[in-house]
Design a protein around this motif. Sequence first.
Motif, short mmCIF file in Angstrom:
data_model
loop_
_atom_site.label_atom_id
_atom_site.label_comp_id
_atom_site.label_asym_id
_atom_site.label_seq_id
_atom_site.Cartn_x
_atom_site.Cartn_y
_atom_site.Cartn_z
N TYR A 1 19.14 11.98 -2.84
CA TYR A 1 20.11 13.08 -2.85
C TYR A 1 20.78 13.23 -1.48
N ASN B 1 23.54 14.34 -6.17
CA ASN B 1 23.26 14.65 -4.77
C ASN B 1 22.55 16.00 -4.62
N GLY B 2 21.98 16.45 -5.71
CA GLY B 2 21.27 17.71 -5.71
C GLY B 2 21.08 18.18 -7.13
N GLN C 1 23.34 10.39 -1.13
CA GLN C 1 24.51 10.64 -1.99
C GLN C 1 25.33 11.82 -1.46
N LYS D 1 13.35 11.09 -4.15
CA LYS D 1 14.48 11.83 -4.73
C LYS D 1 15.22 12.58 -3.63
#
Length: 75
Positions: free
Chosen positions: A46, A17-18, A49, A42
């Motif tokens: 992220y 998530n990052g 998530q 992406k």
Amino acid sequence: VGAKAGGIPEVVAHGVNGVLFEPEDVETMKNYIIDLLLDSSKRGLYAKQAKEIATKKFSLQAMVKRNIQLYESLS
């Protein structure tokens, strides 16, 4: 994009998530930011998530449950 410091790694799972970088590693931080600026899919993944993880780990119910467990362990 966050540094591996303080409570940030509790919230950000690297690559899920990052992304995380070592504190003071400006070059890696810059590269992660550029990568995310250029990759909208992406960023979207992220973000999705991050919302799911935040809802599970940091919802009111989850926080109350962890506080109760903490106080019960002290008894």
